[in-house]
Write a protein that holds these residues in place. Structure first.
Motif, PDB file in Angstrom:
ATOM      1  N   PHE A   1      -1.161  -6.259  -5.474  1.00  0.00           N
ATOM      2  CA  PHE A   1      -1.797  -5.097  -5.345  1.00  0.00           C
ATOM      3  C   PHE A   1      -1.577  -4.487  -4.082  1.00  0.00           C
ATOM      4  CE2 PHE A   1      -5.774  -2.619  -4.464  1.00  0.00           C
ATOM      5  CZ  PHE A   1      -6.088  -2.095  -5.697  1.00  0.00           C
ATOM      6  N   ALA A   2      -1.553  -5.276  -2.926  1.00  0.00           N
ATOM      7  CA  ALA A   2      -1.398  -4.788  -1.576  1.00  0.00           C
ATOM      8  C   ALA A   2       0.066  -3.953  -1.680  1.00  0.00           C
ATOM      9  CB  ALA A   2      -1.318  -5.706  -0.644  1.00  0.00           C
ATOM     10  N   VAL A   3       0.895  -4.533  -2.370  1.00  0.00           N
ATOM     11  CA  VAL A   3       2.381  -3.941  -2.179  1.00  0.00           C
ATOM     12  C   VAL A   3       2.175  -2.364  -3.242  1.00  0.00           C
ATOM     13  CG1 VAL A   3       4.535  -3.827  -3.401  1.00  0.00           C
ATOM     14  CG2 VAL A   3       3.904  -5.584  -2.331  1.00  0.00           C
ATOM     15  N   TRP A   4       1.354  -2.364  -4.110  1.00  0.00           N
ATOM     16  CA  TRP A   4       1.294  -1.133  -4.797  1.00  0.00           C
ATOM     17  C   TRP A   4       0.669  -0.169  -3.974  1.00  0.00           C
ATOM     18  CZ3 TRP A   4      -3.598   0.869  -5.551  1.00  0.00           C
ATOM     19  CH2 TRP A   4      -3.776   1.930  -6.696  1.00  0.00           C
ATOM     20  N   ALA A   5      -0.711  -0.560  -3.295  1.00  0.00           N
ATOM     21  CA  ALA A   5      -1.573   0.321  -2.480  1.00  0.00           C
ATOM     22  C   ALA A   5      -0.746   1.004  -1.216  1.00  0.00           C
ATOM     23  CB  ALA A   5      -2.570  -0.377  -1.961  1.00  0.00           C
ATOM     24  N   THR A   6       0.457   0.043  -0.571  1.00  0.00           N
ATOM     25  CA  THR A   6       1.104   0.404   0.363  1.00  0.00           C
ATOM     26  C   THR A   6       2.160   1.431  -0.007  1.00  0.00           C
ATOM     27  OG1 THR A   6       0.753  -1.725   1.673  1.00  0.00           O
ATOM     28  CG2 THR A   6       2.854  -0.463   2.286  1.00  0.00           C
ATOM     29  N   LEU A   7       2.739   1.246  -1.184  1.00  0.00           N
ATOM     30  CA  LEU A   7       3.581   2.105  -1.680  1.00  0.00           C
ATOM     31  C   LEU A   7       3.370   3.507  -2.005  1.00  0.00           C
ATOM     32  CD1 LEU A   7       6.148  -0.087  -3.441  1.00  0.00           C
ATOM     33  CD2 LEU A   7       6.579   0.519  -1.181  1.00  0.00           C
ATOM     34  N   LYS A   8       1.925   3.580  -2.408  1.00  0.00           N
ATOM     35  CA  LYS A   8       1.328   4.867  -2.668  1.00  0.00           C
ATOM     36  C   LYS A   8       0.818   5.196  -1.597  1.00  0.00           C
ATOM     37  CE  LYS A   8       1.192   4.544  -7.415  1.00  0.00           C
ATOM     38  NZ  LYS A   8       1.800   5.630  -8.098  1.00  0.00           N
ATOM     39  N   GLY A   9       0.699   4.722  -0.334  1.00  0.00           N
ATOM     40  CA  GLY A   9       0.314   5.582   0.797  1.00  0.00           C
ATOM     41  C   GLY A   9      -1.162   5.393   1.128  1.00  0.00           C
ATOM     42  N   ILE A  10      -1.844   4.118   0.011  1.00  0.00           N
ATOM     43  CA  ILE A  10      -3.357   4.124   0.446  1.00  0.00           C
ATOM     44  C   ILE A  10      -3.658   3.002   1.577  1.00  0.00           C
ATOM     45  CG2 ILE A  10      -5.314   3.109  -0.724  1.00  0.00           C
ATOM     46  CD1 ILE A  10      -3.713   3.934  -3.351  1.00  0.00           C
ATOM     47  N   LYS A  11      -4.467   3.552   2.282  1.00  0.00           N
ATOM     48  CA  LYS A  11      -5.017   2.709   3.394  1.00  0.00           C
ATOM     49  C   LYS A  11      -5.545   1.509   2.852  1.00  0.00           C
ATOM     50  CE  LYS A  11      -7.222   2.506   7.815  1.00  0.00           C
ATOM     51  NZ  LYS A  11      -8.161   2.978   8.680  1.00  0.00           N
ATOM     52  N   LEU A  12      -5.161   0.156   3.486  1.00  0.00           N
ATOM     53  CA  LEU A  12      -5.865  -0.844   3.006  1.00  0.00           C
ATOM     54  C   LEU A  12      -6.879  -1.171   3.663  1.00  0.00           C
ATOM     55  CD1 LEU A  12      -2.604  -3.330   2.650  1.00  0.00           C
ATOM     56  CD2 LEU A  12      -3.904  -2.329   0.616  1.00  0.00           C
ATOM     57  N   PRO A  13      -8.154  -1.749   3.080  1.00  0.00           N
ATOM     58  CA  PRO A  13      -9.396  -1.799   3.721  1.00  0.00           C
ATOM     59  C   PRO A  13      -9.334  -3.240   4.399  1.00  0.00           C
ATOM     60  CG  PRO A  13      -9.733  -1.893   1.153  1.00  0.00           C
ATOM     61  CD  PRO A  13      -8.391  -1.661   1.467  1.00  0.00           C
ATOM     62  N   ASP A  14     -10.337  -3.557   5.300  1.00  0.00           N
ATOM     63  CA  ASP A  14     -10.330  -4.768   6.080  1.00  0.00           C
ATOM     64  C   ASP A  14     -11.151  -5.721   5.015  1.00  0.00           C
ATOM     65  OD1 ASP A  14     -10.410  -6.506   8.205  1.00  0.00           O
ATOM     66  OD2 ASP A  14     -12.011  -5.660   9.182  1.00  0.00           O
ATOM     67  N   TRP A  15     -10.276  -6.322   4.097  1.00  0.00           N
ATOM     68  CA  TRP A  15     -10.763  -7.188   3.260  1.00  0.00           C
ATOM     69  C   TRP A  15      -9.976  -8.610   3.359  1.00  0.00           C
ATOM     70  CZ3 TRP A  15     -10.891  -4.345  -1.846  1.00  0.00           C
ATOM     71  CH2 TRP A  15     -11.771  -3.350  -1.974  1.00  0.00           C
ATOM     72  N   SER A  16     -10.409  -9.680   3.295  1.00  0.00           N
ATOM     73  CA  SER A  16      -9.649 -10.868   3.559  1.00  0.00           C
ATOM     74  C   SER A  16      -8.634 -10.870   2.795  1.00  0.00           C
ATOM     75  CB  SER A  16     -10.474 -12.150   3.290  1.00  0.00           C
ATOM     76  OG  SER A  16     -10.865 -12.336   1.827  1.00  0.00           O
ATOM     77  N   TYR A  17      -8.426 -10.521   1.484  1.00  0.00           N
ATOM     78  CA  TYR A  17      -7.440 -10.392   0.597  1.00  0.00           C
ATOM     79  C   TYR A  17      -6.002  -9.728   1.176  1.00  0.00           C
ATOM     80  CZ  TYR A  17     -11.172 -10.781  -2.501  1.00  0.00           C
ATOM     81  OH  TYR A  17     -12.690 -10.963  -3.032  1.00  0.00           O
ATOM     82  N   PHE A  18      -6.283  -8.850   2.324  1.00  0.00           N
ATOM     83  CA  PHE A  18      -5.151  -7.948   2.732  1.00  0.00           C
ATOM     84  C   PHE A  18      -4.857  -8.159   4.179  1.00  0.00           C
ATOM     85  CE2 PHE A  18      -7.166  -4.610  -0.146  1.00  0.00           C
ATOM     86  CZ  PHE A  18      -6.548  -4.949  -1.292  1.00  0.00           C
ATOM     87  N   GLU A  19      -5.393  -9.244   4.580  1.00  0.00           N
ATOM     88  CA  GLU A  19      -4.993  -9.800   5.919  1.00  0.00           C
ATOM     89  C   GLU A  19      -3.553 -10.127   5.995  1.00  0.00           C
ATOM     90  OE1 GLU A  19      -7.422 -13.184   6.938  1.00  0.00           O
ATOM     91  OE2 GLU A  19      -9.334 -12.100   7.242  1.00  0.00           O
ATOM     92  N   GLN A  20      -3.171  -9.708   7.233  1.00  0.00           N
ATOM     93  CA  GLN A  20      -1.676  -9.911   7.358  1.00  0.00           C
ATOM     94  C   GLN A  20      -0.662  -9.385   6.570  1.00  0.00           C
ATOM     95  OE1 GLN A  20      -2.006 -14.353   7.820  1.00  0.00           O
ATOM     96  NE2 GLN A  20      -1.940 -14.189  10.092  1.00  0.00           N
ATOM     97  N   THR A  21      -1.193  -8.035   5.661  1.00  0.00           N
ATOM     98  CA  THR A  21      -0.150  -7.608   4.938  1.00  0.00           C
ATOM     99  C   THR A  21       0.960  -6.798   5.515  1.00  0.00           C
ATOM    100  OG1 THR A  21      -1.923  -7.193   3.168  1.00  0.00           O
ATOM    101  CG2 THR A  21      -0.008  -5.642   3.143  1.00  0.00           C
ATOM    102  N   PRO A  22       2.301  -7.279   5.374  1.00  0.00           N
ATOM    103  CA  PRO A  22       3.331  -6.749   6.352  1.00  0.00           C
ATOM    104  C   PRO A  22       3.624  -5.239   5.998  1.00  0.00           C
ATOM    105  CG  PRO A  22       4.239  -8.199   4.872  1.00  0.00           C
ATOM    106  CD  PRO A  22       2.772  -8.022   4.442  1.00  0.00           C
ATOM    107  N   THR A  23       3.086  -4.281   6.095  1.00  0.00           N
ATOM    108  CA  THR A  23       3.128  -2.820   5.666  1.00  0.00           C
ATOM    109  C   THR A  23       4.545  -2.412   5.863  1.00  0.00           C
ATOM    110  OG1 THR A  23       0.969  -2.326   6.104  1.00  0.00           O
ATOM    111  CG2 THR A  23       2.374  -0.461   5.638  1.00  0.00           C
TER     112      THR A  23
END
Length: 404
Positions: free
Chosen positions: A80-102
């Motif tokens: 999901f983080a990959v999908w959001a990053t490639l769509k240019g969507i800012k990831l919220p400060d949720w534990s699921y997205f910690e250390q996402t290598p944008t």
């Protein structure tokens, strides 16, 4: 765009069912959309489109996220983080997205986009088969087109209304449509909308049917008063189109091996005001034999790989297996051999599939014409519809005539 936790959870729950439990994407999404009555049209669109998006690009996103099946929830959040990053969507400060290598995600995407099987997110075997059957240049264009989101196309039911009247009715509901020149009964939605809740749908003024699929009934050359057999009718999308072309005059016999699909056809026929359709479940070969030499027209909308409709069924990429395609080709030829005997002398038959593979299409027709059963048939014309040329689903249809 701001991500909402409850909508994202719905997407992750849906992906778990589709990827890990083998459920069909369309059924899963139907259930997800009933989860919260407070969701508006935008919320439902986010859940449906995001789920389909991640299903469509599963291989690419999994490769970038460095996860393998079966996907646990943590892996799905990574995708999901990959999908959001490639769509240019800012990831919220949720534990699921910690250390996402944008930055790494974008670099990996650029790298993998040079390799077709990753860029188009397809299994190795499908990429090899597509290139072998269509050639590298055509397959590259075709699979790109088959990964685009399908338009919503309506087929106007001319038993109940006209294209112009339906267009006006929908316009009054803020649903804008455009006319497609080469498709006499088609309207394309300018923006996606839930047309099934409209009074026009409840009153049988239209069906949702891709433009390419609408070509098949037209190809059959039916006339009012004929006896027509739809030999693989299913839930009857093409049967209903044939009924409208026949102006409710004559007889349509809708056959299928699945009785539940024919029950759905009966419900749809009632809503459409199509009164000349009789359904018969194929429970034995007797059903076919009784119709030998009796039909003016026979439609064989054959079971197939469905590769031409991947735009609307992206999860089929992951469910399909090469062994199934080999088996279905045997079934296609068996159906041609048996069902062609229902065509009377001077009658015509259409063989159609929603595949773009020549081995399921023109090669099957050529094999049939060389066989004993096909010896008294001639090919009048055929049509290969490729998604990258038409902008709609990939299809094939061949019109054959039985000689004296």
């Amino acid at each position: 765009m701001r991500l909402h936790r409850n909508l994202c959870f719905a997407v992750i729950d849906g992906l778990t069912l589709i990827f890990n439990e083998g459920n069909y994407a369309d059924k899963v999404i139907q259930q997800l959309l009933k989860r919260d009555k407070r969701w508006g049209a935008r919320d439902r669109a986010f859940v449906a489109e995001t789920t389909y998006d991640i299903v469509r690009w599963k291989r690419l996103y999994a490769e970038i996220a460095e996860v393998k099946e079966p996907f646990d929830r943590e892996n799905l959040w990574r995708m999901f983080a990959v999908w959001a990053t490639l769509k240019g969507i800012k990831l919220p400060d949720w534990s699921y997205f910690e250390q996402t290598p944008t930055r790494k995600i974008k670099g990996r995407f650029d790298e993998l986009s040079k390799i077709r099987k990753f860029k188009e997110s397809i299994p190795d075997w499908m990429d090899i088969m597509g290139e072998k059957e269509l050639g590298e240049a055509v397959w590259t264009k075709e699979i790109t087109a088959l990964n685009e989101q399908a338009d919503v196309i309506l087929r106007v039911n001319t038993l109940n209304t006209t294209k112009e009247k339906l267009q006006e009715t929908l316009f009054d509901l803020d649903i804008e449509t455009e006319i497609l020149k080469e498709y006499p009964n088609a309207l394309k939605l300018k923006e996606r909308a839930n047309v099934f809740t409209t009074e026009a749908f409840q009153n049988g003024h239209f069906e949702v049917q891709d433009a390419s699929s609408q070509l098949v009934a037209e190809y059959l050359n039916v006339q009012p008063g004929m006896r027509v057999v739809d030999a693989c009718a299913g839930a009857g999308g093409k049967t209903l189109h044939i009924a409208s072309l026949m102006e409710n005059k004559g007889q349509i016999i809708a056959l299928d091996i699945y009785g539940n699909k024919l029950n759905e056809l009966k419900r749809r026929a009632k809503r459409n005001g199509a009164h000349n359709i009789e359904t018969r479940a194929i429970e034995s070969t007797k059903v076919i034999k009784k119709l030998y030499d009796k039909a003016d027209r026979v439609l064989i909308d054959a079971p197939c790989s469905g590769i031409g409709v991947l735009r609307r069924n992206p999860d089929a990429k992951w469910k399909l297996q090469p062994e199934f395609i080999e088996k279905i080709k045997v079934t296609q030829q068996d159906i041609l051999q048996q069902y062609s005997r229902m065509v009377k002398v001077g009658g015509q038959m259409v063989y159609a599939t929603c595949s773009v593979l020549p081995s399921e299409n023109q090669n099957q027709v050529a094999s049939f014409l060389k066989s004993e059963a096909g010896g008294n048939f001639s090919l009048i014309k055929d049509k290969k519809v490729l998604a990258h040329k038409s902008g709609f689903d990939g299809f094939y249809m061949a019109l054959l005539e039985r000689k004296a």
